[in-house]
Design a protein around this motif. Structure first.
Motif, short mmCIF file in Angstrom:
data_model
loop_
_atom_site.label_atom_id
_atom_site.label_comp_id
_atom_site.label_asym_id
_atom_site.label_seq_id
_atom_site.Cartn_x
_atom_site.Cartn_y
_atom_site.Cartn_z
N THR A 30 -79.40 -20.67 -81.73
CA THR A 30 -77.78 -20.91 -81.88
C THR A 30 -77.24 -21.01 -80.57
O THR A 30 -77.45 -20.02 -79.71
CB THR A 30 -77.08 -20.10 -82.88
N TYR A 31 -76.39 -22.21 -80.31
CA TYR A 31 -76.06 -22.02 -78.83
C TYR A 31 -74.54 -22.76 -78.82
O TYR A 31 -74.19 -23.74 -79.26
CB TYR A 31 -76.84 -22.96 -78.07
N ASN A 32 -73.52 -21.97 -78.21
CA ASN A 32 -72.19 -22.45 -78.10
C ASN A 32 -72.20 -23.30 -76.57
O ASN A 32 -72.38 -22.57 -75.56
CB ASN A 32 -71.16 -21.44 -78.04
N SER A 223 -71.86 -15.22 -70.33
CA SER A 223 -73.38 -15.59 -70.03
C SER A 223 -73.74 -14.83 -68.59
O SER A 223 -74.75 -14.66 -68.44
CB SER A 223 -73.50 -17.21 -70.03
N ARG A 224 -72.54 -14.92 -67.67
CA ARG A 224 -72.95 -14.34 -66.33
C ARG A 224 -73.47 -12.88 -66.32
O ARG A 224 -74.14 -12.39 -65.65
CB ARG A 224 -71.74 -14.67 -65.34
N LEU A 225 -72.55 -12.13 -67.19
CA LEU A 225 -72.73 -10.58 -67.27
C LEU A 225 -72.43 -10.27 -68.70
O LEU A 225 -71.21 -9.78 -69.07
CB LEU A 225 -71.53 -9.96 -66.53
N TRP A 252 -76.93 -19.12 -67.28
CA TRP A 252 -75.43 -18.81 -67.21
C TRP A 252 -74.76 -20.05 -66.46
O TRP A 252 -73.35 -19.87 -66.63
CB TRP A 252 -75.03 -17.47 -66.99
N ARG A 253 -75.37 -20.99 -65.85
CA ARG A 253 -74.53 -21.97 -65.35
C ARG A 253 -74.16 -23.06 -66.22
O ARG A 253 -73.14 -23.63 -66.12
CB ARG A 253 -75.37 -22.51 -64.17
N ASP A 256 -70.51 -20.51 -71.11
CA ASP A 256 -70.01 -19.05 -71.11
C ASP A 256 -70.76 -18.50 -72.11
O ASP A 256 -70.85 -17.17 -71.92
CB ASP A 256 -68.51 -19.15 -71.44
N HIS A 257 -71.56 -19.15 -72.95
CA HIS A 257 -72.59 -18.29 -73.87
C HIS A 257 -73.94 -18.31 -73.54
O HIS A 257 -74.46 -19.70 -72.91
CB HIS A 257 -72.45 -18.86 -75.22
N LEU A 258 -74.91 -17.46 -73.59
CA LEU A 258 -76.34 -17.72 -73.73
C LEU A 258 -76.89 -17.94 -75.06
O LEU A 258 -76.05 -17.65 -76.25
CB LEU A 258 -77.03 -16.32 -73.27
N PRO A 259 -77.87 -18.64 -75.02
CA PRO A 259 -78.42 -19.10 -76.59
C PRO A 259 -79.23 -18.03 -76.98
O PRO A 259 -79.44 -17.03 -76.40
CB PRO A 259 -79.38 -20.23 -76.17
N LEU A 260 -79.10 -17.96 -78.29
CA LEU A 260 -79.98 -16.95 -79.27
C LEU A 260 -81.00 -17.38 -79.91
O LEU A 260 -80.78 -18.54 -80.55
CB LEU A 260 -78.90 -16.20 -80.12
#
Length: 266
Positions: A30-32, A223-225, A252-253, A256-260
């Motif tokens: 899943t990925y926003n 995503s960055r932190l 993270w570039r 704003d979310h990381l994928p899971l």
């Protein structure tokens, strides 16, 4: 960590569809994607092309996407390399089917949820779960056929207000009761926008769980932190075996979310 297995050779059906290796596992991501654009104003950058490579690298059987643009006239005029097709279709790796449904209409276009799958799609539908006029939200339901067995997947993007999320989970429960057979494997994945465990407890009350391991830190936002896990993959009728969040600057570039990524035993 994701449990690794040795794949068996790919199979080709009579209709020419290439099936993935028989591993006994179902890999769901899943990925926003933040509408394929990062940054604001004149410094914003187009990330949809990088996201295309990223989605392929996830190597998931089912990819659940949120904040997917079907079209946007303003951004299409601003970026020279804006895709000529909707983002769901553009992001689908070779051999995958894409399903998209709109959640929100804006002055310049529309965006919503999408599902990409390397398995055949048997059917799909959509439910508007908007709780108030300031947030347009929906859920996308797709039935896929995994080695002759129906698996139901629901992509969600819940609201920012706690009360809205509670009412949207009640709507999700009612939808599942009407649209998903009781014995069918079910995946519910997406951006739940929940910083606590209230939604997790609500989902558990009607049989939906996610992988929980010792010292597991599946933080996806920002995503960055990363400070919280806003993105989840819950299942019913499948056995969770692992969970993973890709790390690094390249990830993270892009959003704003990381994928899971989650894996389940069929």
């Amino acid at each position: 960590m994701i449990v690794e297995s040795t794949p068996s050779p790919e199979k080709i059906t009579a209709s020419g569809i290439v099936l993935p290796p028989e591993t006994g596992l179902l890999r769901v991501a899943t990925y926003n994607i933040h509408k394929g654009v990062q940054g604001l104003g004149p410094t914003r950058r187009l990330e949809i092309h990088n996201l295309g490579h990223a989605v392929e690298q996830l190597d998931a059987d089912i990819v659940c996407l949120q904040e997917v643009r079907r079209m946007n006239r303003k951004e299409a005029a601003y970026f020279d390399r804006w895709p000529e097709v909707g983002q769901a279709e553009f992001l689908a790796p070779e051999g995958y089917e894409s399903v998209y449904r709109t959640n929100a209409y804006t002055k310049d276009g529309e965006h919503g949820n999408a599902l990409l799958t390397r398995w055949p799609v048997k059917g799909h539908n959509h439910l508007d779960i908007s709780d108030h006029r300031f947030e347009q939200r929906g859920l996308l339901h797709v039935e896929v056929e995994v080695r002759g067995r129906s698996v139901h997947a629901i992509v969600v993007h819940l609201g920012l207000i706690p009360g809205s999320r509670v009412r949207q989970i009640h709507a999700l429960q009612q939808f599942i009761e009407h649209e998903v057979p009781p014995g069918a494997p079910l995946v519910v994945a997406g951006d739940f926008n929940d910083w606590g465990n209230h939604i997790k407890r609500m989902l558990a009350s009607f049989g939906l769980y996610e992988f929980e391991g010792e010292d597991l830190r599946a933080l996806t936002y920002p995503s960055r932190l990363p400070l919280a896990q806003l993105d989840h993959v819950y299942v019913r009728g499948l056995t969770p075996t692992g969970l993973m969040v890709p790390q690094g600057r390249i990830w993270w570039r892009m959003s704003d979310h990381l994928p899971l990524i989650a894996e389940f035993r069929l």
